[in-house]
Design an enzyme around this catalytic site. Structure first.
Site, PDB file in Angstrom:
ATOM      1  N   LEU A   1       0.893  -1.158   0.000  1.00 16.72           N
ATOM      2  CA  LEU A   1       0.000   0.000   0.000  1.00 16.72           C
ATOM      3  C   LEU A   1       0.926   1.200   0.000  1.00 16.72           C
ATOM      4  O   LEU A   1       1.769   1.322   0.895  1.00 16.72           O
ATOM      5  CB  LEU A   1      -0.890  -0.015   1.238  1.00 16.72           C
ATOM      6  CG  LEU A   1      -2.019   1.019   1.314  1.00 16.72           C
ATOM      7  CD1 LEU A   1      -2.988   0.849   0.150  1.00 16.72           C
ATOM      8  CD2 LEU A   1      -2.760   0.908   2.630  1.00 16.72           C
ATOM      9  N   ASP A   2       0.807   2.075  -0.998  1.00 17.02           N
ATOM     10  CA  ASP A   2       1.838   3.101  -1.167  1.00 17.02           C
ATOM     11  C   ASP A   2       1.939   4.038   0.034  1.00 17.02           C
ATOM     12  O   ASP A   2       1.007   4.159   0.830  1.00 17.02           O
ATOM     13  CB  ASP A   2       1.636   3.873  -2.482  1.00 17.02           C
ATOM     14  CG  ASP A   2       0.441   4.804  -2.457  1.00 17.02           C
ATOM     15  OD1 ASP A   2       0.508   5.808  -1.744  1.00 17.02           O
ATOM     16  OD2 ASP A   2      -0.546   4.537  -3.168  1.00 17.02           O
ATOM     17  N   LYS A   3       3.070   4.675   0.149  1.00 15.42           N
ATOM     18  CA  LYS A   3       3.410   5.497   1.316  1.00 15.42           C
ATOM     19  C   LYS A   3       2.372   6.574   1.597  1.00 15.42           C
ATOM     20  O   LYS A   3       2.074   6.885   2.764  1.00 15.42           O
ATOM     21  CB  LYS A   3       4.785   6.122   1.099  1.00 15.42           C
ATOM     22  CG  LYS A   3       5.279   7.008   2.228  1.00 15.42           C
ATOM     23  CD  LYS A   3       6.653   7.564   1.890  1.00 15.42           C
ATOM     24  CE  LYS A   3       7.124   8.560   2.937  1.00 15.42           C
ATOM     25  NZ  LYS A   3       8.452   9.133   2.589  1.00 15.42           N
TER      26      LYS A   3
ATOM     27  N   SER B   1      -0.802   6.491   0.994  1.00 16.51           N
ATOM     28  CA  SER B   1      -2.132   5.946   1.243  1.00 16.51           C
ATOM     29  C   SER B   1      -2.205   5.328   2.636  1.00 16.51           C
ATOM     30  O   SER B   1      -1.187   5.103   3.287  1.00 16.51           O
ATOM     31  CB  SER B   1      -2.488   4.898   0.185  1.00 16.51           C
ATOM     32  OG  SER B   1      -2.500   5.482  -1.113  1.00 16.51           O
TER      33      SER B   1
END
Length: 235
Positions: free
Chosen positions: A99-101, A103
């Site tokens: 899960l990208d930084k 988000s």
């Protein structure tokens, strides 16, 4: 019986790659004999790493609310904390997927390599649900375009330069408007920053993105930074 590197990974000692390095360096023994890469072990074998007996760790599966600013990989090059630095349960765990930084929301953490591998292989078939807030008012045509699939630009790791990109058309997805600036998006794939790229390609900017469900596991009432144990048969 299983390969020794897999056994060490499932015992939360290290990754399979790191296990092979330890074996190559002669730091692993099985029943008193120095192991070699490819050695098979069973439940009755005695395995030592650096002279310390290895006992198989209890299997763990966690639902974690990853806050914004936390990196979901186990290693990174910036100063941000990783999820494994934030979740200390006394045994080595790692995230299933990413899960990208920028988000927030649900991330699964485990020490079960076989389970993580199975979920990763099924990555394009199970649902992931997100609540997404965008800058501009959401129109009906925007929702229709999101549902049909959007052509986005993705970074390529297969070419000589990681800065090179390629065009990719996303699969059809479920998308519904919640209010003027908020929508629910359900994907069955997970390309790099996919929802953000889809929105940008359609002239929208994501303000906040939160994952609230992976398959049948929901974020529920977890707060940022909190986690709970979940049963393996939930997947």
């Amino acid at each position: 019986m299983m390969r020794l590197n897999k056994y060490l990974a499932e015992c939360s000692v290290c990754s399979r790659r790191e296990a092979d390095r330890l074996i190559d360096e002669g730091r692993v023994t099985v029943n008193g004999k120095t192991a070699v890469v490819g050695t098979q072990v069973g439940p009755r074998d005695t395995v030592l790493v650096n002279g310390k007996k290895i006992v198989k760790a209890q299997q763990v599966l966690l639902a974690y609310y990853k806050p914004k600013g936390i990196v979901s990989s186990t290693k990174h090059n910036d100063k941000a904390k990783t999820v494994t630095e934030c979740v200390d349960i006394g045994t080595r765990i790692y995230p299933i997927g990413r899960l990208d930084k920028d988000s927030e929301g649900l991330l699964l953490l485990t020490n079960m390599g076989e389970l993580a591998e199975r979920i990763a292989k099924a990555g394009d078939s199970h649902e992931k649900e997100y609540i997404v807030k965008v800058k501009r008012v959401i129109s009906g045509s925007f929702i229709d375009r999101m549902r049909r699939g959007v052509t986005i630009e993705l970074p390529s790791k297969d070419r000589e330069s990681e800065e090179e990109t390629y065009l990719y058309t996303t699969k059809p997805c479920k998308c519904e408007r919640i209010d003027d600036h908020t929508m629910r998006v359900i994907l069955t794939e997970g390309k790099n920053r996919q929802i953000r790229r889809m929105c940008e390609a359609l002239g929208q900017k994501v303000i906040n993105l939160k994952r609230v469900r992976i398959m049948d596991i929901e974020l529920g009432d977890l707060k940022p930074g909190e986690w709970r144990y979940i049963r393996r048969n939930s997947l």
